[in-house]
Design a protein around this motif. Sequence first.
Motif, mmCIF file in Angstrom:
data_model
loop_
_atom_site.group_PDB
_atom_site.id
_atom_site.type_symbol
_atom_site.label_atom_id
_atom_site.label_comp_id
_atom_site.label_asym_id
_atom_site.label_seq_id
_atom_site.Cartn_x
_atom_site.Cartn_y
_atom_site.Cartn_z
ATOM 1 N N LEU A 10 -3.996 13.267 -12.663
ATOM 2 C CA LEU A 10 -4.477 13.848 -11.405
ATOM 3 C C LEU A 10 -5.271 12.769 -10.689
ATOM 4 O O LEU A 10 -6.318 12.339 -11.173
ATOM 5 N N LYS A 11 -4.756 12.329 -9.563
ATOM 6 C CA LYS A 11 -5.434 11.275 -8.800
ATOM 7 C C LYS A 11 -6.017 11.895 -7.544
ATOM 8 O O LYS A 11 -5.275 12.425 -6.713
ATOM 9 N N ARG A 12 -7.325 11.844 -7.443
ATOM 10 C CA ARG A 12 -7.958 12.434 -6.264
ATOM 11 C C ARG A 12 -8.073 11.379 -5.169
ATOM 12 O O ARG A 12 -8.603 10.290 -5.403
ATOM 13 N N LEU A 13 -7.571 11.726 -3.986
ATOM 14 C CA LEU A 13 -7.541 10.775 -2.864
ATOM 15 C C LEU A 13 -8.354 11.307 -1.701
ATOM 16 O O LEU A 13 -8.423 12.530 -1.495
ATOM 17 N N ARG A 14 -8.924 10.403 -0.961
ATOM 18 C CA ARG A 14 -9.537 10.779 0.327
ATOM 19 C C ARG A 14 -8.945 9.903 1.433
ATOM 20 O O ARG A 14 -8.994 8.683 1.345
ATOM 21 N N MET A 15 -8.376 10.563 2.419
ATOM 22 C CA MET A 15 -7.718 9.836 3.523
ATOM 23 C C MET A 15 -8.208 10.360 4.857
ATOM 24 O O MET A 15 -8.306 11.570 5.059
ATOM 25 N N MET A 294 0.703 21.263 5.837
ATOM 26 C CA MET A 294 -0.715 21.323 5.463
ATOM 27 C C MET A 294 -1.329 19.935 5.624
ATOM 28 O O MET A 294 -2.124 19.508 4.806
ATOM 29 N N LEU A 295 -0.945 19.242 6.691
ATOM 30 C CA LEU A 295 -1.447 17.899 6.964
ATOM 31 C C LEU A 295 -1.240 17.015 5.737
ATOM 32 O O LEU A 295 -2.143 16.292 5.308
ATOM 33 N N GLU A 296 -0.034 17.081 5.179
ATOM 34 C CA GLU A 296 0.241 16.384 3.929
ATOM 35 C C GLU A 296 0.292 14.866 4.089
ATOM 36 O O GLU A 296 0.727 14.351 5.111
ATOM 37 N N ALA A 297 -0.066 14.212 2.986
ATOM 38 C CA ALA A 297 0.247 12.791 2.851
ATOM 39 C C ALA A 297 1.725 12.705 2.437
ATOM 40 O O ALA A 297 2.412 13.719 2.329
ATOM 41 N N GLY A 298 2.194 11.475 2.193
ATOM 42 C CA GLY A 298 3.621 11.237 2.039
ATOM 43 C C GLY A 298 4.333 12.021 0.953
ATOM 44 O O GLY A 298 5.483 12.430 1.143
ATOM 45 N N VAL A 299 3.660 12.240 -0.176
ATOM 46 C CA VAL A 299 4.338 12.925 -1.282
ATOM 47 C C VAL A 299 4.632 14.377 -0.898
ATOM 48 O O VAL A 299 5.757 14.869 -1.056
ATOM 49 N N ASP A 329 0.273 5.538 5.257
ATOM 50 C CA ASP A 329 0.627 6.608 4.321
ATOM 51 C C ASP A 329 0.724 6.037 2.908
ATOM 52 O O ASP A 329 0.652 4.813 2.714
ATOM 53 N N ILE A 330 0.907 6.910 1.919
ATOM 54 C CA ILE A 330 0.964 6.471 0.515
ATOM 55 C C ILE A 330 2.391 6.339 0.005
ATOM 56 O O ILE A 330 2.606 6.188 -1.193
ATOM 57 N N ILE A 331 3.372 6.430 0.906
ATOM 58 C CA ILE A 331 4.770 6.233 0.500
ATOM 59 C C ILE A 331 5.402 5.103 1.302
ATOM 60 O O ILE A 331 4.957 4.783 2.397
ATOM 61 N N GLN A 332 6.455 4.544 0.709
ATOM 62 C CA GLN A 332 7.254 3.490 1.345
ATOM 63 C C GLN A 332 8.712 3.870 1.277
ATOM 64 O O GLN A 332 9.186 4.179 0.189
ATOM 65 N N PRO A 333 9.486 3.870 2.344
ATOM 66 C CA PRO A 333 8.988 3.761 3.707
ATOM 67 C C PRO A 333 8.184 5.007 4.068
ATOM 68 O O PRO A 333 8.230 6.000 3.351
ATOM 69 N N GLU A 353 9.265 5.576 -2.354
ATOM 70 C CA GLU A 353 8.441 4.917 -3.366
ATOM 71 C C GLU A 353 6.976 5.201 -3.075
ATOM 72 O O GLU A 353 6.591 5.350 -1.907
ATOM 73 N N ILE A 354 6.160 5.240 -4.126
ATOM 74 C CA ILE A 354 4.720 5.324 -3.908
ATOM 75 C C ILE A 354 4.213 3.935 -3.504
ATOM 76 O O ILE A 354 4.568 2.938 -4.137
ATOM 77 N N ASP A 355 3.421 3.875 -2.459
ATOM 78 C CA ASP A 355 2.773 2.624 -2.067
ATOM 79 C C ASP A 355 1.505 2.519 -2.928
ATOM 80 O O ASP A 355 0.457 3.059 -2.581
ATOM 81 N N GLN A 356 1.667 1.861 -4.094
ATOM 82 C CA GLN A 356 0.586 1.851 -5.100
ATOM 83 C C GLN A 356 -0.709 1.255 -4.545
ATOM 84 O O GLN A 356 -1.798 1.722 -4.868
ATOM 85 N N GLU A 357 -0.551 0.245 -3.709
ATOM 86 C CA GLU A 357 -1.728 -0.417 -3.154
ATOM 87 C C GLU A 357 -2.507 0.547 -2.250
ATOM 88 O O GLU A 357 -3.733 0.659 -2.349
ATOM 89 N N ALA A 358 -1.779 1.286 -1.432
ATOM 90 C CA ALA A 358 -2.435 2.263 -0.553
ATOM 91 C C ALA A 358 -3.072 3.373 -1.394
ATOM 92 O O ALA A 358 -4.220 3.775 -1.176
#
Length: 371
Positions: A10-15, A294-299, A329-333, A353-358
């Motif tokens: 479980l990775k908690r993110l703040r964007m 729901m204002l989702e990030a890339g996943v 975003d956290i995905i590529q593309p 792909e997950i943009d691991q750096e982001a």
Amino acid sequence: MPIPITQIKLKRLRMKLNHPFTTSFGEMRDKDFFITEAIDTEERSGFGESVAFPAPWYTEETVETNAHVMKDFLIPLLHENTISHPHDVREIFSPIKRNNMAKAALEGAIWDLDAKRKNQTLAEVLGGHKSEIDAGISIGIQPTIDDLLQKVGDHIQQGYKRIKLKIKPGSDVKTLREVRKQFPDIPIMADANSAYTLQDLNRLKQLDEFNLMMIEQPLAHDDITDHAQLQALIQTPICLDESIHSAADARKAIDLGSCRVINVKIGRVGGLTEALAIHDLCRERGIDVWCGGMLEAGVGRAHNIALTTLPQFNLPGDTAGSSLYWERDIIQPEVIVHNGTITAPDKPGIGYEIDQEALEAYMIDEMVFDL
Ligand SMILES: O=C(O)CCC(=O)c1ccccc1C(=O)O
Ligand SMILES: [Mg+2]
């Protein structure tokens, strides 16, 4: 053959959102959520996203309740049970009442992992066939009418297939009249996020003059009977969002005549298996469906795209391009909207792909569970 899951992360993110998003219940400036990861014996990873907000404004769930329920109840259930197919997860989670967004976040990672193990797209394993989907946009309540007109114009220019406007008492009839004056023919709908009651009947009847595609969730978040009364008295089709948590809810609402359209959000209904059940029911009953956001990030966005490739998703949804929400975003593309459509990805699983750096840059906490 069981899906051999060895670990859940479980990775908690703040964007930070590019623009604050205002609804009848409040303003959001950033997103705080979990990316879930299910890892198998061959070190393949499936990804999901939790959609609850920090405060229980939309439904009762929050980021913290998602964390608690995943960690203390749902992940232990994954540990104790064998999963042969992602469909099994709904049954495995059934001893836990509601907490649908927590369930969906984990179930989604398992669907993605399963699709990747089969070398198929998530859309394919769900039974979706569309190669492109229509994109709509949901515009929050704006500070001024000019800001709103500007935004509507920009999105129409970009090709978005329908515009959803947030309304509330006092920011409805006049606003819609202005928008219609400037844009007489564009597909418009309004979302009230439960801001009205049957006492507002006259005001809601006035909305009929604007030829809206639908009005979303005008009445209480937990109601279906008042909506049935309202639908009998107004011409604008009612779409239910907050009131529908399951295929059983959808069946009752359809039987009562509470809505002519349903907004399916994977998180709100507890996952993709339940979303598929609602899709199938609506197909049988001739009810239009579209995929809410729901204002989702890339996943989360990728999951929405896969679901929308199913046939009964016959109206544009809220899934818009990544760049409207995020600096990065956290995905590529990233998700790109071209002439109002999104091309469904053709790579296995969620197809991005997950943009691991982001992801690392946005991560504020990580929990790891061995199964
Ligand atoms: O752009 C999006 O993801 C949809 C935004 C949206 O309308 C919304 C955003 C947050 C909470 C509730 C809703 C809603 O559909 O009611
Ligand atoms: Mg809504």
